[in-house]
Design a protein around this motif. Structure first.
Motif, PDB file in Angstrom:
ATOM      1  N   LYS A 176     108.595  23.124  52.988  1.00  0.00           N
ATOM      2  CA  LYS A 176     108.700  23.527  51.530  1.00  0.00           C
ATOM      3  C   LYS A 176     108.472  22.296  50.679  1.00  0.00           C
ATOM      4  N   CYS A 221     107.642  30.266  51.408  1.00  0.00           N
ATOM      5  CA  CYS A 221     108.369  30.586  50.055  1.00  0.00           C
ATOM      6  C   CYS A 221     108.775  32.002  49.698  1.00  0.00           C
ATOM      7  N   GLU A 223     115.268  27.019  45.952  1.00  0.00           N
ATOM      8  CA  GLU A 223     115.210  27.774  46.876  1.00  0.00           C
ATOM      9  C   GLU A 223     115.330  26.566  48.413  1.00  0.00           C
TER      10      GLU A 223
END
Length: 138
Positions: free
Chosen positions: A38, A86, A134
């Motif tokens: 990510k 994500c 996140e």
């Protein structure tokens, strides 16, 4: 007989501990790998967006040279990685930012276009903040 039973119970508990420890380690490594992926995708996307915006400050994308095409391709590639890695909120912001970048026109010193450009930068900040949240949760 009692000694054999004690040894068997001890061995079973030890085996369960090893299995659980291995499972826990594998899960932790998977989470670390996902976090790293990510982060790489986010860095690639942000870098391409910023470079593309810097390019588009002065020139429209339709008047581009090979530099803008490569930047646009890198942005799309990183966005695809974000899609796979994500959550929906982050992907939605990446989509909005990409659409915004595609509609960016040269500012040419015009106040209305400079305001649009500033809104695009604000959207980039929101995306970056969302991605940070996140990554921190994963």
């Amino acid at each position: 007989m009692g000694n054999i039973l004690s040894v068997a119970i001890g061995a079973a508990i030890g085996l369960i501990g090893v299995v659980f420890g291995s499972w826990f380690t594998a899960r932790r490594q998977d989470r670390m790998w996902l976090r790293e992926q990510k982060l790489k995708a986010g860095i690639g996307f942000n870098t391409a967006v910023v470079q593309l915006l810097d390019y588009l400050k002065e020139t429209q994308l339709s008047d581009d040279g090979p530099g803008a095409n490569e930047l646009a391709n890198r942005m799309q590639e990183a966005r695809s990685a974000l899609y796979l890695l994500c959550a929906g909120d982050t992907v939605d912001l990446a989509d909005a930012l990409a659409r915004r970048v595609w509609s960016t026109r040269p500012t040419d010193g015009r106040d209305d276009r400079q305001a649009e450009f500033q809104e695009t930068l604000d959207l980039l900040r929101r995306f970056t903040h969302q991605l940070r949240k996140e990554i921190a949760r994963s």
